[in-house]
Design an enzyme around this catalytic site. Structure first.
Site, PDB file in Angstrom:
ATOM      1  N   ASP A 536      17.370 -49.483  20.136  1.00  0.00           N
ATOM      2  CA  ASP A 536      16.115 -50.209  20.462  1.00  0.00           C
ATOM      3  C   ASP A 536      14.949 -49.315  19.671  1.00  0.00           C
ATOM      4  OD1 ASP A 536      14.470 -52.289  21.598  1.00  0.00           O
ATOM      5  OD2 ASP A 536      14.730 -51.834  23.564  1.00  0.00           O
ATOM      6  N   ASP A 612      12.160 -59.213  22.541  1.00  0.00           N
ATOM      7  CA  ASP A 612      11.640 -59.390  23.947  1.00  0.00           C
ATOM      8  C   ASP A 612      10.989 -60.708  24.145  1.00  0.00           C
ATOM      9  OD1 ASP A 612      12.464 -56.722  24.294  1.00  0.00           O
ATOM     10  OD2 ASP A 612      10.282 -55.970  24.182  1.00  0.00           O
TER      11      ASP A 612
END
Length: 942
Positions: A536, A612
């Site tokens: 990430d 996200d």
């Protein structure tokens, strides 16, 4: 750490952790706030000032090289190389003819898998104004116009692409700054920091005759909010217009949360490619997101064309839809007969640095373009089977007991699961490759307990390194000078989840080897073979950096600035992790690595997801166009967080999201730490049952998914694909992005509107095409919009007539446990009463399939008379022995019950098979043919 730094970090982290209503646009640049974007976009459309000296052409068997001169006194000469490549591809490279120093080019092997192979051409025409080349058995032509410079490409005498027809070619040449009386001392100092500034002091060949704009704003430094970007090399952008006459639709250039067919940017910003951490992103705008693939496809009823812009710097693309104007584009429309008007898509590409290196993939059909692009950047390696199954994640599962409770919950509710994920809280102080000993005191025991039920675990490993002496990753990186440097040559310090952090320079091969070594069992203590990895924040995300990323004037390997390589940084992280997992198993087992940032070529290293997102209906809707955009640009293994990362979706939305994601390549539920727990059994029972059904359908279809990924590794075709890939001449499919295909045989239109009681599904293919409803087997003709009533458990999905789909009806708690289960073969008859398809089978986890150790069968049912199975793995020199067998064959669309069905296998005497027939459903069931999948066999219908 200073107290004031601590306060700032706390504020930054707090801003990232709260549940915002929308992205803060003020954190990210618009085109008007980007100096090079504004300069490139402000170029007026005109006749190009560049011209070719036809007497100085350098012609080889597969390339033409020449210099472009300009009538503008401020434009430096350019060197152009045009190559014809194998498989219908043309490459055009444009650089300065005599640069002060080398401009950045992505090294071969990093994005391009190898140096592309060239193909010979013939010169079929040449005069004082142009030269015409023929390629690919004379079906394609390349016309180079000398004055003004322009390149047209034709497929079967149809003009499909035109380069520089609008005259927007611009290369901002490297120069030495002329210090004027208005220049500040700070600017002079910044300029002197360039290592190459004092080279060639007596060589003025590359200086402009009159650089009136040398000290114009944004040329040598640029400020955004509180960040100043020093530019010791000055302005270095490159730009070029590329048009698609005859086309009305273009696709690709992910990542944007927008429609699949790209919209005109005439009244908006251009589409931006610049990898950024944009949480809770807005929808339907051209803002940059986490990844960048500078690859675009144009499609019409006759042709598909690809455009690959190989540049790793920040890039913007304008898209305009027009009608070709003969007065402006005389060379473009000389192929148009009479007063015919032709549609036209104009695109304008511009990048902050590097060179122009563009590939035109001439198709002519969609699968041809996918294959051509795969030859350049590679294909998605076949994932291990568990990676295609269902993943359960959350920021964060709290401790080992929490993991065990979740693991048990899936079994208690009879819901299949293959992987449980751990986010950043499992570490010691956000130091990766560590375990919090209070929360996870026995990680090996936890992993083994999951493995005993056929399950894996994924942990997060981000590229920011906590600056803490004694932390082995930081100490070794610092001692070996492995970190990215600031302009003064010091290790760059920024802020991310651990607080004060540094970032390894993944552009260096030795640094990637160092990172890869961290995944060994000796270095990543507490890991086992059943642990896999999630990268990430690898855009990279820097909380206190400009636009929440690295400053552009940081320095990487060989002195290249971060501005040169920004969009490829995440790929390098992904690659190094993938190679680390390969090394961990001595190249035996297939890795699984998920990455948030990506670039062209990232498909070779694993999966990506769309970042996200938010638990809202509109975010569910946009997953389809976003994943289609990724799929057609090579990133075939992709998905979106089920339920949305932010917010807490209600039960209906979460149910519909599961149903949509069950038919998307990467299938993972994930959520923010401030959201409510969402494990399926926490919902009302009717919702839990609907979710369980969707997950079980995914597991039932895993043989088909696995077969499609195997085929995709060979030919580059996307597994999740738009309808126009299968129906390239059906114009009604060109704008559809709320339904899609899985491979060639399954059509899905998820329910994405709250409170839906029915939806319209377009069944393509004309009246001769047959479609069978997935759950009822009802048959429908193509070429129609079909209204489908829906209830909570209904997933509108259809099987395409003429295809054969392998499934496994015995759904286990995990895919690993089904490895030796029998298969069911589903054949759907077309109008000719025939069907075909394939089945791929191996050990589901190792690289032995690359040595030919697999089973690949072609099934064919002809005219409802003969069903055959033939080996597609002949000649590999190695076959796989398996006890997997076929326990059932379903044939849909059978008009009458055959009197007898017999099986002959490998020379054995015919055996009568047990069958049943439903006249209402028109389904013939052959029960227990009991033949091994590795056997040649034939079934006759009497």
């Amino acid at each position: 750490m200073d107290w004031w730094k601590t306060l700032i970090i706390v504020g930054v982290l707090a801003s990232f952790c709260h549940l915002a209503h929308s992205v803060d646009r003020g954190n990210f640049k618009t085109c008007q706030q980007s100096g090079f974007c504004k300069r490139q976009r402000d170029i007026p459309e005109h006749e190009s000032p560049y011209y070719v000296d036809p007497t100085a052409l350098q012609i080889s068997q597969s390339s033409v090289k020449f210099q472009l001169n300009s009538r503008s006194p401020k434009a430096a000469p350019l060197a152009v190389s045009l190559f014809t490549l194998i498989d219908n591809t043309v490459r055009v490279k444009i650089d300065e003819a005599s640069p002060l120093e080398k401009r950045y080019e992505v090294p071969v092997g990093d994005v391009l898998t190898s140096e592309p192979k060239e193909q010979n051409f013939k010169i079929i025409g040449r005069d004082s104004g142009k030269m015409t080349l023929s390629t690919a058995n004379n079906n394609n032509k390349v016309i180079i116009y000398f004055d003004p410079f322009q390149v047209n490409l034709l497929v079967d005498e149809k003009l499909v692409t035109s380069i520089n027809s609008r005259g927007l070619l611009k290369v901002e040449h490297l120069r030495k700054r002329k210090i004027s009386s208005s220049s500040t001392e700070a600017a002079e100092n910044n300029n002197n920091n360039n290592d190459n500034e004092n080279k060639n002091d007596d060589d003025d060949d590359n200086d402009d005759e009159n650089d009136d704009d040398d000290d114009a704003p944004d040329m040598w430094e640029e400020t955004f909010k509180t960040h100043t970007d020093t530019k010791p090399k000055g302005p270095t952008s490159v730009g070029l217009d590329i048009s698609f006459p005859g086309f009305q639709h273009v696709y690709g250039i992910p990542e944007h949360a927008d429609s699949f067919a790209l919209k005109s940017s005439k009244n908006t910003d251009p589409y931006r490619l610049y990898n950024l951490d944009v949480f809770e992103y807005e929808l339907y705008n051209p803002m940059a997101l986490y990844g960048s693939v500078p690859f675009m496809l144009a499609h019409n009823a006759l042709n598909t064309v690809g455009l690959f812009w190989l540049n790793a710097a920040e890039t913007w693309i304008d898209v305009y839809s027009n009608i070709a104007d003969k007065n402006v584009f005389s060379k473009l429309v000389e192929f148009v007969k009479g007063d015919q008007e032709i549609p036209l898509i104009d695109t304008h590409w511009f990048s902050e640095s590097g060179i122009i290196d563009v590939f035109i993939l001439l198709g002519p059909q969609p699968n041809d373009v996918f294959r051509q692009y795969a030859k350049l950047t590679g294909t998605t390696s076949l994932p291990p089977l568990f990676a295609l199954a269902y993943h359960q994640s959350r920021w964060n599962y709290n401790d080992e007991q929490d993991v065990f409770n979740v693991n048990d919950g899936f079994d208690e509710n009879d819901i299949p699961l293959d992987v449980i994920w751990l986010d950043i809280e499992h570490t010691v102080g956000k130091k990766y490759f560590t375990w919090d000993s209070d929360k996870f005191p026995n990680s090996v025991g936890m992993l083994d307990r999951l493995a005993a039920r056929g399950r894996k675990m994924v942990t997060i490993v981000d590229p920011h390194t906590k600056r803490e002496d004694g932390y082995f990753l930081y100490s070794d990186g610092k001692a070996n000078s492995y970190f990215t440097k600031d302009r003064q040559g010091n290790d760059f310090e920024g802020w991310c989840w651990p607080g004060s952090s540094s970032w390894l320079d993944f552009t260096r091969e030795d640094v990637r080897r160092f990172w890869s070594s961290m995944f060994s069992y000796d270095n990543y203590k507490g890991s086992t073979k059943d642990l896999f990895i999630w990268n990430d924040m690898n855009e990279p995300s820097v909380f206190n950096g400009p636009e929440i990323t690295m400053p552009k004037d940081l320095l990487h390997n060989d002195g290249w600035e971060h501005r040169d390589i920004h969009n490829i940084y995440g790929l390098y992280v992904h690659r190094a992790t993938y190679e680390g997992l390969l090394e961990r198993s001595e190249n035996h087992d297939r890795p699984f690595v998920l990455s948030r940032a990506f670039f062209a070529g990232s498909q070779r290293y694993g999966a990506v997801w769309t970042g996200d997102n938010t638990g809202e209906w509109e975010h569910l809707k946009v997953t389809i166009p976003m994943l289609l955009s990724l799929s057609v640009t090579g990133i075939t293994f992709s998905g979106a967080d089920v339920g949305g990362f932010f917010k807490s979706p209600d039960a209906e939305l979460l149910t519909r999201w599961y149903q949509a994601a069950a038919f998307q390549p990467f299938f993972r539920a994930h959520a923010h730490l401030d959201t409510k727990r969402r494990e399926p059994w926490l919902l009302p029972r009717e919702n839990m049952l609907a979710i369980r059904q969707a997950i079980r359908i995914r597991y039932m279809l895993l043989p088909y998914w696995y077969t499609q990924f195997f085929n995709s590794e060979k030919d580059g075709a996307p597994v999740m694909r738009p309808l126009w890939v299968e129906y390239p001449s059906d114009v009604k499919t060109f704008g559809l992005d709320d339904q899609h295909m899985i491979g060639p045989a399954i059509l899905i239109k998820p329910v994405v509107d709250q409170g839906s009681v029915g939806i319209n599904v377009y069944l393509p293919g004309g009246a001769h095409e047959l479609w069978y409803e997935f759950d009822s087997y009802a048959a429908y003709h193509g070429g129609q919009d079909l209204y489908v009533p829906v209830h909570l458990q209904k997933i509108p999905a259809f099987l395409r007539g003429g295809h054969i789909v392998p499934v496994r009806e015995r759904v286990r708690r995990s895919s690993v446990l089904s490895a030796h289960d029998p298969y069911t073969i589903v054949a759907t008859l077309d109008a000719r009463m025939s069907a075909t398809g394939d089945l791929y089978h191996d050990d589901f986890h190792s690289n032995e399939y690359k040595n030919g150790k697999f089973v690949h069968r072609r099934f064919t049912l002809e005219n409802m008379s003969t069903f055959t199975s033939v080996d597609l793995n002949k000649g590999s020199g190695r076959s796989m022995i398996t006890d997997a067998w076929i326990e059932k064959i379903l044939i849909l669309g059978v008009k009458q019950n055959p009197s007898r069905v017999t099986l002959t296998s490998q020379g054995q005497h015919p055996v009568n098979l047990v069958t049943s027939y439903s006249s209402q459903l028109k389904v013939l069931t052959i029960r227990k043919p009991a033949v091994n999948i590795n056997a040649d066999f034939k079934i006759l219908f009497h």
